[in-house]
Design a protein around this motif. Structure first.
Motif, mmCIF file in Angstrom:
data_model
loop_
_atom_site.group_PDB
_atom_site.id
_atom_site.type_symbol
_atom_site.label_atom_id
_atom_site.label_comp_id
_atom_site.label_asym_id
_atom_site.label_seq_id
_atom_site.Cartn_x
_atom_site.Cartn_y
_atom_site.Cartn_z
ATOM 1 N N THR A 222 0.853 -1.186 0.000
ATOM 2 C CA THR A 222 0.000 0.000 0.000
ATOM 3 C C THR A 222 0.882 1.226 0.000
ATOM 4 O OG1 THR A 222 -1.802 1.154 1.138
ATOM 5 C CG2 THR A 222 -0.162 0.115 2.540
ATOM 6 N N PRO A 223 0.482 2.377 -0.601
ATOM 7 C CA PRO A 223 -0.698 2.544 -1.445
ATOM 8 C C PRO A 223 -0.464 1.986 -2.847
ATOM 9 C CG PRO A 223 0.512 4.608 -1.323
ATOM 10 C CD PRO A 223 1.244 3.627 -0.459
ATOM 11 N N LEU A 224 -1.441 2.182 -3.739
ATOM 12 C CA LEU A 224 -1.364 1.651 -5.096
ATOM 13 C C LEU A 224 -1.088 2.807 -6.054
ATOM 14 C CD1 LEU A 224 -4.623 -0.505 -4.913
ATOM 15 C CD2 LEU A 224 -2.298 -1.129 -4.194
ATOM 16 N N ALA A 310 -10.663 12.305 14.154
ATOM 17 C CA ALA A 310 -10.255 12.629 12.788
ATOM 18 C C ALA A 310 -10.101 11.343 11.971
ATOM 19 C CB ALA A 310 -8.936 13.386 12.814
ATOM 20 N N PRO A 311 -10.376 11.407 10.670
ATOM 21 C CA PRO A 311 -10.145 10.240 9.814
ATOM 22 C C PRO A 311 -8.675 9.847 9.826
ATOM 23 C CG PRO A 311 -11.259 12.011 8.592
ATOM 24 C CD PRO A 311 -10.872 12.570 9.916
ATOM 25 N N PRO A 312 -8.367 8.597 9.482
ATOM 26 C CA PRO A 312 -6.981 8.132 9.516
ATOM 27 C C PRO A 312 -6.071 8.962 8.604
ATOM 28 C CG PRO A 312 -8.490 6.346 8.879
ATOM 29 C CD PRO A 312 -9.313 7.558 9.094
ATOM 30 N N ARG A 313 -4.864 9.236 9.110
ATOM 31 C CA ARG A 313 -3.836 9.911 8.322
ATOM 32 C C ARG A 313 -2.732 8.894 8.004
ATOM 33 N NH1 ARG A 313 -4.324 12.940 12.743
ATOM 34 N NH2 ARG A 313 -2.362 12.038 13.456
ATOM 35 N N TRP A 314 -1.993 9.166 6.923
ATOM 36 C CA TRP A 314 -0.995 8.199 6.449
ATOM 37 C C TRP A 314 0.355 8.851 6.295
ATOM 38 C CZ3 TRP A 314 -2.808 3.459 6.770
ATOM 39 C CH2 TRP A 314 -4.196 3.330 6.840
ATOM 40 N N LYS A 315 1.391 8.090 6.608
ATOM 41 C CA LYS A 315 2.749 8.555 6.340
ATOM 42 C C LYS A 315 3.003 8.493 4.846
ATOM 43 C CE LYS A 315 4.231 6.485 10.647
ATOM 44 N NZ LYS A 315 4.621 5.193 11.207
ATOM 45 N N ALA A 316 3.943 9.294 4.381
ATOM 46 C CA ALA A 316 4.350 9.222 2.973
ATOM 47 C C ALA A 316 5.083 7.900 2.763
ATOM 48 C CB ALA A 316 5.258 10.396 2.649
ATOM 49 N N GLY A 317 5.273 7.543 1.516
ATOM 50 C CA GLY A 317 6.039 6.344 1.214
ATOM 51 C C GLY A 317 5.144 5.155 0.944
ATOM 52 N N THR A 318 5.791 4.011 0.832
ATOM 53 C CA THR A 318 5.122 2.767 0.465
ATOM 54 C C THR A 318 5.520 1.696 1.461
ATOM 55 O OG1 THR A 318 5.064 3.283 -1.896
ATOM 56 C CG2 THR A 318 5.086 0.970 -1.315
ATOM 57 N N ALA A 319 4.575 0.826 1.806
ATOM 58 C CA ALA A 319 4.905 -0.315 2.671
ATOM 59 C C ALA A 319 4.537 -1.602 1.959
ATOM 60 C CB ALA A 319 4.166 -0.208 4.002
ATOM 61 N N LEU A 320 5.326 -2.624 2.240
ATOM 62 C CA LEU A 320 5.171 -3.891 1.529
ATOM 63 C C LEU A 320 5.493 -5.045 2.468
ATOM 64 C CD1 LEU A 320 6.126 -4.666 -2.015
ATOM 65 C CD2 LEU A 320 7.448 -5.874 -0.325
ATOM 66 N N ALA A 321 4.697 -6.107 2.362
ATOM 67 C CA ALA A 321 4.926 -7.300 3.184
ATOM 68 C C ALA A 321 5.094 -8.510 2.278
ATOM 69 C CB ALA A 321 3.763 -7.528 4.138
ATOM 70 N N ASP A 379 10.688 4.591 0.204
ATOM 71 C CA ASP A 379 10.251 5.833 -0.445
ATOM 72 C C ASP A 379 9.225 5.534 -1.523
ATOM 73 O OD1 ASP A 379 12.055 7.161 1.115
ATOM 74 O OD2 ASP A 379 13.667 7.055 -0.384
ATOM 75 N N ASP A 380 9.438 4.426 -2.221
ATOM 76 C CA ASP A 380 8.515 4.025 -3.276
ATOM 77 C C ASP A 380 8.510 2.497 -3.318
ATOM 78 O OD1 ASP A 380 10.910 3.294 -4.446
ATOM 79 O OD2 ASP A 380 10.942 4.975 -5.848
ATOM 80 N N LEU A 381 7.799 1.939 -4.297
ATOM 81 C CA LEU A 381 7.669 0.482 -4.337
ATOM 82 C C LEU A 381 9.009 -0.218 -4.523
ATOM 83 C CD1 LEU A 381 4.469 -0.522 -6.315
ATOM 84 C CD2 LEU A 381 5.172 -1.224 -4.025
ATOM 85 N N ALA A 382 9.842 0.326 -5.394
ATOM 86 C CA ALA A 382 11.127 -0.324 -5.655
ATOM 87 C C ALA A 382 11.961 -0.380 -4.373
ATOM 88 C CB ALA A 382 11.877 0.420 -6.762
ATOM 89 N N ASP A 383 11.956 0.717 -3.634
ATOM 90 C CA ASP A 383 12.712 0.812 -2.395
ATOM 91 C C ASP A 383 12.140 -0.145 -1.330
ATOM 92 O OD1 ASP A 383 14.622 1.924 -0.649
ATOM 93 O OD2 ASP A 383 13.197 3.438 0.087
ATOM 94 N N ALA A 384 10.815 -0.160 -1.194
ATOM 95 C CA ALA A 384 10.180 -1.045 -0.202
ATOM 96 C C ALA A 384 10.427 -2.510 -0.568
ATOM 97 C CB ALA A 384 8.678 -0.757 -0.119
ATOM 98 N N ARG A 385 10.375 -2.822 -1.855
ATOM 99 C CA ARG A 385 10.636 -4.198 -2.298
ATOM 100 C C ARG A 385 12.075 -4.602 -1.950
ATOM 101 N NH1 ARG A 385 8.802 -7.526 -6.042
ATOM 102 N NH2 ARG A 385 10.735 -7.564 -7.238
ATOM 103 N N ALA A 386 13.004 -3.714 -2.252
ATOM 104 C CA ALA A 386 14.411 -4.036 -1.985
ATOM 105 C C ALA A 386 14.628 -4.301 -0.500
ATOM 106 C CB ALA A 386 15.306 -2.892 -2.472
#
Ligand code: AMP
Ligand code: GLY
Length: 417
Positions: A222-224, A310-321, A379-386
């Motif tokens: 997430t996110p997409l 307040a509605p949920p807030r999100w950190k910047a970046g991407t997370a991956l499991a 920072d992004d998907l490539a970084d989270a994947r690595a």
């Protein structure tokens, strides 16, 4: 606030960890939990399927909030039993949890609320099933009506295999095949107010390239980056809010986590399924990016005052499991294989979220199908994947299975809604 998490899997570990990071949460307990949760919370050997035992434990602890993780206890009425004792509980009543517990009930609600979903027929005989298969044509989609831990659905081009699955189940839902990328969109609701989370995607098949049988989920992110603008607002307006409103209209108020499994088809968004609880493993990356206090949100939902926070807030970046599963999964699972390298993966910056692990004579060993989920933020998907795959590379156990392509297509810009 004192919190108690019910369940034993990766979702429960991720939720318990997020609760422990909420400054208003003073204590985290889990029943029965797992060794990962036990590293920072108090575990209680209580059967999560026993409503009275869970409610007794909540009373004994003086819990301010109970969070029920998996579907089976919800369908068994655990949330009702806790609420009857005057304790706030995040999770729907047994009646509202039928949205997940019966695919036929979910179809009925969607019909009444005009929620877009696949055309479907409920079948109880092989003759009815054969008729329905021929009416919709291949690829065939056959779903066991009851709970099946993500393994009750067969999607196949093979008519004989589809019919065999129908024959093996008491009651099935046979439906039209939905084309297009899948999205998991979760919402926290108190039965009136609905707060969607960020969209996520999970990977259901066991092997790379979406090959092999369905599992509970082999990875998520997430996110997409490819999600169309306005997706969340559209799903809130056309799917989540009407479903919550229809359940309330029927007197089955849904408070808890509403999980919409969606297909972004050429004819718009359609619901593949509803679940009545956080998804696993999507919860792992979602909790890694949540920037709001989880306990405050869940307590407000449980108490019917979600609009006050307040509605949920999100950190910047991407997370991956990335899920690591044991030998034999999903047909079976092997217990007792010694797991090494968890500390190394954590030092590398990953959260190692436990699902099927146990401590035996001081060794961490496999104890279930999905063993753990290595979760990383980048920072992004490539970084989270690595980062996540570096963590996976550090962890070893005999027979370990994991996919090497979690979010690879999305990272390469190959998903087109
Ligand atoms: P479910 O347990 O209903 O989420 O189904 C498990 C998986 O089967 C989904 O994530 C989809 O990949 C697939 N599936 C279920 N229903 C359909 C459908 N109508 N069309 C295409 N794929 C489906
Ligand atoms: N990730 C799929 C599920 O939780 O059902």
């Amino acid at each position: 606030m004192k919190t108690l998490v019910i369940g034993t899997g990766g979702r429960e570990h991720a939720l318990a960890l997020a609760l422990s990071r909420d400054p208003s949460v003073t204590e985290v307990h889990a029943a029965p939990g797992n060794p990962g949760i036990g590293a920072f919370a108090t575990l209680h050997a209580v059967d999560p399927m026993d409503p009275v035992a869970v409610a007794d434990l909540a009373v004994r602890l003086g819990a301010d909030l109970v969070v029920v993780g998996p579907e089976a206890p919800l369908v068994a009425g655990v949330a009702d039993a806790v609420r009857e004792r005057g304790i706030s509980c995040f999770g729907p009543s047994a009646e509202a949890a039928r949205l997940e517990g019966s695919k036929a009930f979910a179809k009925d609600i969607m019909g009444a609320a005009e929620v877009p979903t696949a055309l479907a027929r409920v079948c109880t005989t092989v003759e009815e099933a054969a008729d329905a298969l021929d009416a919709f044509g291949p690829p065939y989609v056959v779903k066991d009506d009851g709970l099946a831990a993500g393994k009750g659905v067969v999607v196949t081009e093979d008519r004989d295999a589809a019919l065999a699955h129908a024959a093996a189940c008491e009651r099935v839902v046979i439906e039209e095949f939905l084309d297009g990328p899948e999205v998991s969109l979760f919402a926290i609701t108190d039965g009136t107010t609905v707060y969607p989370l960020q969209p996520a995607q999970d990977f259901k098949r066991i092997f790379d390239g979406d090959a092999g049988p369905n599992t509970g989920g082999m990875g998520a992110y997430t996110p997409l980056p490819w999600a169309p603008d306005g997706l969340v607002a559209d799903v809130l307006a056309r799917v989540l809010q009407p479903t919550v409103d229809e359940l309330a209209r029927r007197g089955a108020v849904f408070s808890g986590l509403l999980y919409a499994g969606l297909a972004l088809t050429s004819r718009g968004v359609k619901v593949i399924e509803f679940n009545a609880r956080f998804g696993d493993p999507e919860t792992q990356p979602l909790m890694a990016l949540l920037d709001s206090p989880l306990g405050v949100l869940l307590k407000a939902a449980a108490d019917g005052v979600l609009h006050e926070v307040a509605p949920p807030r999100w950190k910047a970046g991407t997370a991956l499991a990335v899920v690591m599963a044991s030998a034999g999964y999903p047909e079976s699972s092997r217990n007792g294989d010694v797991i090494s390298g968890v500390a190394e993966a954590e030092t590398g910056g990953c959260d190692v979220i436990h699902a099927g692990t146990a401590l035996v004579d001081g060794d961490l060993v496999t104890a279930g199908g999905r063993v753990l989920a290595v979760t990383a933020v980048g920072d992004d998907l490539a970084d989270a994947r690595a980062k996540a795959y570096a963590g996976v590379g550090a962890i070893r156990f005999d027979g370990a299975q994991f996919r090497t392509d979690i979010a690879a297509k999305a990272a390469a810009g190959e998903i087109k809604p």
